[in-house]
Enzyme design. Sequence first.
Site, PDB file in Angstrom:
ATOM      1  N   HIS A  68       5.960  -9.817 -16.501  1.00  0.00           N
ATOM      2  CA  HIS A  68       7.190  -9.280 -15.907  1.00  0.00           C
ATOM      3  C   HIS A  68       8.260 -10.353 -15.809  1.00  0.00           C
ATOM      4  O   HIS A  68       7.958 -11.497 -15.488  1.00  0.00           O
ATOM      5  CB  HIS A  68       6.902  -8.675 -14.524  1.00  0.00           C
ATOM      6  CG  HIS A  68       6.277  -7.337 -14.606  1.00  0.00           C
ATOM      7  ND1 HIS A  68       4.944  -7.166 -14.894  1.00  0.00           N
ATOM      8  CD2 HIS A  68       6.813  -6.113 -14.481  1.00  0.00           C
ATOM      9  CE1 HIS A  68       4.680  -5.872 -14.934  1.00  0.00           C
ATOM     10  NE2 HIS A  68       5.799  -5.215 -14.687  1.00  0.00           N
ATOM     11  N   PHE A 120       7.959 -12.626  -8.771  1.00  0.00           N
ATOM     12  CA  PHE A 120       8.132 -11.564  -7.775  1.00  0.00           C
ATOM     13  C   PHE A 120       8.312 -10.247  -8.517  1.00  0.00           C
ATOM     14  O   PHE A 120       9.126 -10.142  -9.429  1.00  0.00           O
ATOM     15  CB  PHE A 120       9.378 -11.860  -6.935  1.00  0.00           C
ATOM     16  CG  PHE A 120       9.732 -10.791  -5.950  1.00  0.00           C
ATOM     17  CD1 PHE A 120       9.077 -10.713  -4.728  1.00  0.00           C
ATOM     18  CD2 PHE A 120      10.735  -9.868  -6.227  1.00  0.00           C
ATOM     19  CE1 PHE A 120       9.423  -9.737  -3.801  1.00  0.00           C
ATOM     20  CE2 PHE A 120      11.082  -8.890  -5.310  1.00  0.00           C
ATOM     21  CZ  PHE A 120      10.427  -8.821  -4.097  1.00  0.00           C
TER      22      PHE A 120
END
Length: 166
Positions: A68, A120
């Site tokens: 990600h 995150f």
Amino acid sequence: MIDVAALDREQFIATFAGLYEHSPWVAIDTWDRLGGQRMNSLDALHTALSETLLAADRGRQLALINAHPDLAGKAAVAGELTAASTAEQASAGIHHCTPAEFARFTNLNSAYKARFGFPFIMAVKGSDRHQILAAFETRIHHTPEQEFNCALGEINKIARFRLHAL
């Protein structure tokens, strides 16, 4: 609506391989485990995909987490995100960050990665940049195990949003 039960293995993988960021193995393993069984609705499909992710070994899970991009990170600025990630970050107004907000994202991304060793992750659809920054500031105080599990939960939320957008 996609008739999941009507798809063969190749169609299933081609259709759902992009739901999990750069990780087609989730769709492949789900098909190989269930062969289309128990997937007669999008919710059932999402449950099956989620179960595959949560049953994977920690190394595979960590690789998916690390696939990600940072929110408001260098890849976003350089236009290097997947189409889905670009749309998700844009929907949260991240591209409208003030210089101070962008600096805050950059600092939080760095601090978060230093603390946890991975980016995150937040399913940002329906959130704005202020809510994302607030979540960042709360979650950075979690334990590594809490945050690892939170990241997996957020990844499954992202996959649900992507699935319903097909």
